[in-house]
Design an enzyme around this catalytic site. Structure first.
Site, PDB file in Angstrom:
ATOM      1  N   SER A 166      38.681  40.412  46.515  1.00 47.68           N
ATOM      2  CA  SER A 166      39.845  40.712  47.360  1.00 47.68           C
ATOM      3  C   SER A 166      39.466  40.880  48.822  1.00 47.68           C
ATOM      4  CB  SER A 166      40.528  41.994  46.913  1.00 47.68           C
ATOM      5  OG  SER A 166      40.869  41.940  45.562  1.00 47.68           O
TER       6      SER A 166
HETATM    7  N1  SAH Z   1      37.643  43.551  41.935  1.00 48.01           N
HETATM    8  C1  SAH Z   1      36.851  42.354  41.936  1.00 48.01           C
HETATM    9  C2  SAH Z   1      37.628  41.065  42.038  1.00 48.01           C
HETATM   10  C3  SAH Z   1      38.701  40.882  41.129  1.00 48.01           C
HETATM   11  S1  SAH Z   1      39.062  39.239  40.650  1.00 48.01           S
HETATM   12  C4  SAH Z   1      35.889  42.321  43.064  1.00 48.01           C
HETATM   13  O1  SAH Z   1      35.819  43.276  43.846  1.00 48.01           O
HETATM   14  O2  SAH Z   1      35.158  41.344  43.152  1.00 48.01           O
HETATM   15  C5  SAH Z   1      39.813  39.734  39.138  1.00 48.01           C
HETATM   16  C6  SAH Z   1      38.830  40.049  38.056  1.00 48.01           C
HETATM   17  O3  SAH Z   1      39.582  40.503  36.925  1.00 48.01           O
HETATM   18  C7  SAH Z   1      38.046  38.819  37.590  1.00 48.01           C
HETATM   19  O4  SAH Z   1      36.701  39.120  37.524  1.00 48.01           O
HETATM   20  C8  SAH Z   1      38.631  38.549  36.203  1.00 48.01           C
HETATM   21  O5  SAH Z   1      37.717  37.966  35.311  1.00 48.01           O
HETATM   22  C9  SAH Z   1      39.030  39.945  35.775  1.00 48.01           C
HETATM   23  N2  SAH Z   1      40.015  39.984  34.685  1.00 48.01           N
HETATM   24  C10 SAH Z   1      41.124  39.217  34.538  1.00 48.01           C
HETATM   25  N3  SAH Z   1      41.778  39.562  33.407  1.00 48.01           N
HETATM   26  C11 SAH Z   1      41.057  40.566  32.839  1.00 48.01           C
HETATM   27  C12 SAH Z   1      41.200  41.324  31.647  1.00 48.01           C
HETATM   28  N4  SAH Z   1      42.220  41.153  30.795  1.00 48.01           N
HETATM   29  N5  SAH Z   1      40.268  42.268  31.359  1.00 48.01           N
HETATM   30  C13 SAH Z   1      39.227  42.484  32.202  1.00 48.01           C
HETATM   31  N6  SAH Z   1      39.031  41.784  33.342  1.00 48.01           N
HETATM   32  C14 SAH Z   1      39.930  40.831  33.662  1.00 48.01           C
END
Ligand code: SAH
Length: 224
Positions: free
Chosen positions: A73
């Protein structure tokens, strides 16, 4: 503070201190006021969480790709979500859903006691774990699982932070929120809204904060 100075300044030639200070000024101008959050943003080497080819852009206020179709983000959003979580007072147990690169985890780790972080894509989790270890972040435990189901074993949590967007708030996350707890989550499909949910007994008070764009919260955990 868990971050070692020699690590926080690693590669500082390329990503000069001045650029990092400018990001801080920008966050302040955009309304981020929590000093703990601003200090965590100042200390944390965001360039270590992105691909080397993108490191020179790490201190711009922009989202960046982290592979597997996922994105880190924009710093403003990371700061804003952290500030919203903290607005009710100090936090002990916090669950994070969507570890991704681990950057948001690193920020959170400096302002709360303990983090329980869930990620569905194994290689992202492995990489985040390694970087967080390298920069000496020690108050985080990781789970490879579908975060739609939370992490019931350690709940209830004082706060829950979700960094991928479901169409509606997953009921299990509400269940695992402590009384008085706060959940910050992007909600929606095409139009998403950053949402703050506060629990008061069996009541859940939803508050729309601002429009956002996150990757979707998907179902199931995968190994590659
Ligand atoms: N907060 C992270 C970026 C988020 S991108 C950072 O600082 O880099 C969103 C993340 O959520 C991705 O890694 C994706 O794989 C994860 N995600 C999506 N659906 C999910 C789920 N059901 N359970 C756990 N993680 C999930």
């Amino acid at each position: 503070m868990p971050l070692r100075d020699d690590i926080t300044h690693q590669g500082i030639g390329m990503t000069s201190q001045r650029t990092r200070e400018r990001l801080l000024e920008r966050l302040f101008e955009d309304g981020i006021r929590n000093l703990h959050v601003l200090e965590a943003m100042r200390r944390t080497p965001r360039h270590l969480f992105v691909d080397e080819a993108l490191a020179h852009r790490a201190y711009e206020d922009t989202a960046l790709p982290i592979g597997h179709n996922q994105t880190l983000s924009q710093p403003y959003i990371v700061a804003r979500m952290t500030e919203l979580l903290l607005a009710g007072g100090p936090l002990d147990k916090v669950m994070e859903v969507g570890t991704g690169s681990g950057y948001q985890t690193a920020i959170l780790a400096q302002v709360v006691e303990r983090i329980f972080s869930v990620e569905r894509i194994m290689p992202l989790q492995e990489r985040a774990k390694a970087i967080l270890k390298e920069i000496n972040v020690r108050n985080v435990v990781f789970r490879h699982a579908d975060g739609n189901w939370g992490w019931p074993q350690y709940g209830p949590y004082d706060a829950i932070l979700v960094t991928a967007a479901p169409p509606v708030v997953p009921p299990e996350l509400l269940n695992q929120l402590a009384d008085g707890g706060r959940l910050v989550i992007p909600v929606g499909e095409h139009q998403q809204v950053l949402t703050l949910v506060r629990r008061q007994g069996d009541q859940f008070i939803h508050e729309a904060v601002e429009p956002v764009r996150f990757v979707p919260l998907l179902a199931g955990a995968i190994h590659s």
